[in-house]
Write an enzyme that holds these catalytic residues in place. Structure first.
Site, PDB file in Angstrom:
ATOM      1  N   GLU A  67      30.773   2.018 -57.513  1.00  0.00           N
ATOM      2  CA  GLU A  67      30.048   1.248 -56.486  1.00  0.00           C
ATOM      3  C   GLU A  67      28.676   1.818 -56.119  1.00  0.00           C
ATOM      4  O   GLU A  67      28.385   2.016 -54.938  1.00  0.00           O
ATOM      5  CB  GLU A  67      30.912   1.140 -55.219  1.00  0.00           C
ATOM      6  CG  GLU A  67      32.286   0.541 -55.475  1.00  0.00           C
ATOM      7  CD  GLU A  67      33.123   0.372 -54.221  1.00  0.00           C
ATOM      8  OE1 GLU A  67      32.735   0.877 -53.160  1.00  0.00           O
ATOM      9  OE2 GLU A  67      34.191  -0.271 -54.327  1.00  0.00           O
ATOM     10  N   GLU A 119      40.499  -3.590 -60.953  1.00  0.00           N
ATOM     11  CA  GLU A 119      41.174  -3.646 -59.643  1.00  0.00           C
ATOM     12  C   GLU A 119      41.456  -5.099 -59.317  1.00  0.00           C
ATOM     13  O   GLU A 119      40.997  -5.644 -58.312  1.00  0.00           O
ATOM     14  CB  GLU A 119      40.307  -2.997 -58.559  1.00  0.00           C
ATOM     15  CG  GLU A 119      39.940  -1.559 -58.878  1.00  0.00           C
ATOM     16  CD  GLU A 119      39.156  -0.848 -57.779  1.00  0.00           C
ATOM     17  OE1 GLU A 119      39.114  -1.346 -56.644  1.00  0.00           O
ATOM     18  OE2 GLU A 119      38.583   0.216 -58.071  1.00  0.00           O
TER      19      GLU A 119
HETATM   20  C1  XIL Z   1      41.466   1.458 -51.575  1.00  0.00           C
HETATM   21  C2  XIL Z   1      42.909   1.916 -51.498  1.00  0.00           C
HETATM   22  O1  XIL Z   1      43.739   0.982 -52.154  1.00  0.00           O
HETATM   23  C3  XIL Z   1      43.326   2.078 -50.054  1.00  0.00           C
HETATM   24  O2  XIL Z   1      44.624   2.633 -49.975  1.00  0.00           O
HETATM   25  C4  XIL Z   1      42.334   2.979 -49.315  1.00  0.00           C
HETATM   26  O3  XIL Z   1      42.660   3.005 -47.945  1.00  0.00           O
HETATM   27  C5  XIL Z   1      40.927   2.471 -49.482  1.00  0.00           C
HETATM   28  O4  XIL Z   1      40.620   2.343 -50.855  1.00  0.00           O
HETATM   29  N1  XIL Z   1      37.533  -0.272 -54.302  1.00  0.00           N
HETATM   30  C6  XIL Z   1      37.968   0.885 -54.896  1.00  0.00           C
HETATM   31  C7  XIL Z   1      39.280   1.443 -54.519  1.00  0.00           C
HETATM   32  O5  XIL Z   1      37.325   1.398 -55.828  1.00  0.00           O
HETATM   33  O6  XIL Z   1      39.288   2.843 -54.568  1.00  0.00           O
HETATM   34  C8  XIL Z   1      39.704   0.975 -53.134  1.00  0.00           C
HETATM   35  O7  XIL Z   1      41.044   1.437 -52.907  1.00  0.00           O
HETATM   36  C9  XIL Z   1      39.610  -0.528 -53.022  1.00  0.00           C
HETATM   37  C10 XIL Z   1      38.188  -0.956 -53.221  1.00  0.00           C
END
Ligand code: XIL
Length: 376
Positions: free
Chosen positions: A149, A255
């Site tokens: 990001e 994701e």
């Molecule tokens: C999220 C996790 O799933 C949560 O448990 C945590 O509280 C916050 O982060 N983008 C990403 C991930 O790259 O690392 C994030 O994961 C979701 C958004």
């Protein structure tokens, strides 16, 4: 019901009953999960993961804050358990994430007196982190999200403590360190959300091409895939898959989850802050008591069209990872508003297959490349 029976035929002509079998000639298929799954009585969700998936990502366990909360405190136990689970089950194990503006402790950017570190000192600290995970996990972790990001929606570099201290070459330095410290077999990925907007897509293509021009290694681009039933369009997703592939890297869908709830404007605009905790509003949590059939069907149709596209481009796609195994475990129940009931995945809260699962399993898969073997 959208699809009651599983009729998908694999290459061998036998019916595929698991996601892993279904996509074995196309891409790795996986999920992220957190440490709490090891504590479940009888470990039903870990069993489900082993049955359906052949790649895993840790939701939090390898992030800088949980992994190394203080300079001399390494909380590596949960990450070790994650990697052990993956290797025991011969999976493609993803390290998430080396460098991110979020979930990174403040001390990383400060000297002993609390003053901002120099560029050289911060680069050294980054190298120490990579060195530590390289020593500990080596190529048992198959791929790392090196940077997460760091490109904004307008295609520009994100302003963060990384860029303020290191400068505009932060991403380049991160990939240089990762390449120098990790075994060569480990794949290096740039990962980000909202990768389907034109300006961001162009920005990430530019980044990829420039890293390569400078002789740096980048093996993959990760599209997070936090999408919704309403968008982005298949056409925009396709344009990004093609563009990243043409830039010379593998595409990873990293994701994936499909939001069925009304979206708050603050969620994905701007910086998608994972610390967001917006005000409760019953209108934004309409399916507390179950998902209406019409929405269930809409979700199944959306998943079918997304996976239709992924199958079409499977020669470009290395991996597709859901952000959570079942609806019960999805982070979207808690973000950006706590305590909502969301339904973004293929398995329901009891770990049972949803119509969306069957819609995906019924897609024809024999139209594309047979060159891959992602069986376990
Ligand atoms: C999220 C996790 O799933 C949560 O448990 C945590 O509280 C916050 O982060 N983008 C990403 C991930 O790259 O690392 C994030 O994961 C979701 C958004």
């Amino acid at each position: 019901m959208v699809a009651a029976s599983v009729t998908a035929l694999s290459m061998s002509g036998q019916e595929a009953t698991t996601l892993r079998e279904k996509f074995k000639d196309h891409f790795f298929i996986g999920t992220a999960f957190g440490r709490h799954l090891h504590w479940e009585q009888g470990q039903p969700t870990l069993k489900l993961i082993d049955r359906h998936f052949n790649t895993i990502s840790p939701t939090n366990e390898l992030k800088w804050q949980p992994f190394q909360p203080k300079p001399d405190v390494y909380n590596h136990g949960p990450a070790d358990a994650f990697v052990d689970f993956g290797k025991k089950n011969t999976m493609y194990v993803v390290g998430h994430v080396l460098f991110w503006h979020s979930q990174t402790p403040e001390w990383v950017f400060q000297d002993d007196d609390g003053n901002p570190l120099s560029r050289e000192a911060l680069l050294q600290r980054m190298r120490e982190r990579v060195h530590f995970v390289a020593e500990r996990y080596g190529s048992r972790i198959n791929a790392w999200d090196v940077v997460n990001e760091s490109i904004m929606g307008n295609g520009e570099l994100r302003d963060s403590q990384w860029t303020r201290i290191i400068g505009d070459d932060f991403i380049e330095q991160a990939f240089r360190i990762a390449d120098e410290e990790l075994p060569k077999a480990v794949e290096l990925i740039y990962n980000d959300y909202s990768m389907t907007g034109k300006r961001k897509r162009d920005g990430v293509v530019k980044l990829t091409v420039e890293l390569k021009r400078k002789g740096l290694r980048i093996d993959g681009v990760g599209m997070q895939g936090h999408w919704s039933v309403n968008g982005p369009s298949i056409r925009d997703i396709e344009a990004s898959i093609v563009a990243f592939s043409e830039a010379g890297v593998d595409v990873h869908i990293t994701e994936l989850d499909i939001d069925v709830l009304p979206r708050h404007p603050k969620m994905w605009s701007g910086n998608a802050d994972t610390k967001l905790n917006l005000q409760q509003d019953p209108r934004l949590n309409p399916y507390r008591n179950g998902l209406p059939d019409a929405i269930q069907k809409k979700l199944a149709a959306r998943y079918a069209s997304i996976f239709g596209l992924l199958i079409k481009h499977s020669d470009k796609i290395k991996r597709v990872t859901f952000w959570g195994p079942t609806d019960k475990h999805s982070w979207l129940n808690g973000w950006p508003i706590k305590g909502r009931t969301n339904y973004p995945l293929l398995f329901d809260r009891e770990g049972q297959t949803k119509p969306a699962f069957h819609a995906v399993m019924q897609l024809p898969t024999n139209s594309n490349s047979q060159k891959k073997d992602n069986s376990k």
